[in-house]
Design a protein around this motif. Structure first.
Motif, PDB file in Angstrom:
ATOM      1  N   PHE A 271      31.509   0.104  54.933  1.00  0.00           N
ATOM      2  CA  PHE A 271      30.963  -0.313  53.640  1.00  0.00           C
ATOM      3  C   PHE A 271      29.846   0.653  53.274  1.00  0.00           C
ATOM      4  CE2 PHE A 271      32.492  -4.004  55.907  1.00  0.00           C
ATOM      5  CZ  PHE A 271      33.207  -4.710  54.961  1.00  0.00           C
ATOM      6  N   TYR A 272      29.877   1.166  52.048  1.00  0.00           N
ATOM      7  CA  TYR A 272      28.817   2.075  51.626  1.00  0.00           C
ATOM      8  C   TYR A 272      28.774   2.185  50.112  1.00  0.00           C
ATOM      9  CZ  TYR A 272      32.538   5.597  51.149  1.00  0.00           C
ATOM     10  OH  TYR A 272      33.667   6.285  50.794  1.00  0.00           O
ATOM     11  N   ASP A 273      27.678   2.769  49.617  1.00  0.00           N
ATOM     12  CA  ASP A 273      27.529   3.099  48.207  1.00  0.00           C
ATOM     13  C   ASP A 273      27.593   4.617  48.078  1.00  0.00           C
ATOM     14  OD1 ASP A 273      27.165   0.413  47.664  1.00  0.00           O
ATOM     15  OD2 ASP A 273      24.992   0.564  47.440  1.00  0.00           O
ATOM     16  N   ALA A 274      28.005   5.084  46.921  1.00  0.00           N
ATOM     17  CA  ALA A 274      28.056   6.521  46.657  1.00  0.00           C
ATOM     18  C   ALA A 274      27.581   6.790  45.241  1.00  0.00           C
ATOM     19  CB  ALA A 274      29.475   7.052  46.844  1.00  0.00           C
ATOM     20  N   ASP A 275      26.642   7.710  45.141  1.00  0.00           N
ATOM     21  CA  ASP A 275      26.236   8.216  43.829  1.00  0.00           C
ATOM     22  C   ASP A 275      27.130   9.389  43.483  1.00  0.00           C
ATOM     23  OD1 ASP A 275      24.101   6.449  43.530  1.00  0.00           O
ATOM     24  OD2 ASP A 275      22.613   7.860  44.321  1.00  0.00           O
ATOM     25  N   GLU A 276      27.734   9.363  42.310  1.00  0.00           N
ATOM     26  CA  GLU A 276      28.473  10.503  41.784  1.00  0.00           C
ATOM     27  C   GLU A 276      27.550  11.141  40.747  1.00  0.00           C
ATOM     28  OE1 GLU A 276      32.203   8.983  40.370  1.00  0.00           O
ATOM     29  OE2 GLU A 276      32.860   8.447  42.397  1.00  0.00           O
TER      30      GLU A 276
END
Length: 197
Positions: free
Chosen positions: A153-158
């Protein structure tokens, strides 16, 4: 639990049968005999119940040693970094090697689920504006190895920047992938992504 109830009912039926013979003269049926039968029934029920409890407890346990769990967690996270390396380099061919042939997931693009064949469709869109440079930043939230698979589980900034390296646009997504290692190869079995902001 059902087997314990069945065992009790069967035992009660047998005891009733024994007690129905009380009025018949039989030298084997003495008061001590019934006490012994009762003790055997209680003891066997307790032992049988303990076995059921032990089996239920074992179902929830992880049989991976701590160092093996840490290794799996780190390997799966490295695969997420490889995933984004391919995304950042617009390398859809290498990107598709990360997916199991039977993969089904719910990506952050489109209106439904996707198979392996359509999973890379979003990557060229990130790089279509040649005046902007695409980059990303990952935020690891949790990595959980469970019986042969690892769920990440993770977040990603594009992030898109202009030629002066000024940020023009940023979108944040939340991701989850389920990885499985087969030999030395890690593959994504399932996953989901959604825009966070």
């Amino acid at each position: 639990m059902d087997s314990v109830i069945y065992f009790w009912l069967k035992s009660i039926t047998q005891v009733q049968l024994l007690f129905s013979n009380l009025n018949k003269p039989n030298p084997m049926f003495k008061p001590g005999f019934y006490l012994m039968i009762g003790a055997i029934l209680v003891l066997s029920t307790v032992i049988y119940s303990c076995k059921e409890t032990i089996r239920d407890d074992e179902k929830g346990k992880s049989f991976l040693p701590a160092e093996n769990k840490d290794s799996l967690m780190n390997e799966a996270w490295q695969m997420e970094e490889k995933y984004w390396y391919y995304v950042g380099n617009n390398d859809t061919v290498s990107y598709k090697t990360l997916w199991h042939d039977d993969f089904i997931g719910y990506p952050g693009f489109g209106n439904g689920v996707s198979s392996k064949s359509g999973i890379g469709a979003w990557i060229p869109e990130l790089h279509k504006d040649t005046n902007l440079v695409f980059s990303y930043k990952l935020y690891r939230k949790a990595v959980n190895p469970i019986e042969g698979v690892v769920i990440v589980f993770y977040d990603a900034d594009e992030i898109w920047t202009d030629k002066q390296q000024q940020e023009v646009k940023k979108e944040t997504y939340k991701f989850t992938h389920t990885w499985k290692k087969s030999g030395d190869t890690w593959l994504i079995l399932g996953g989901m992504a959604a825009r966070k902001n």
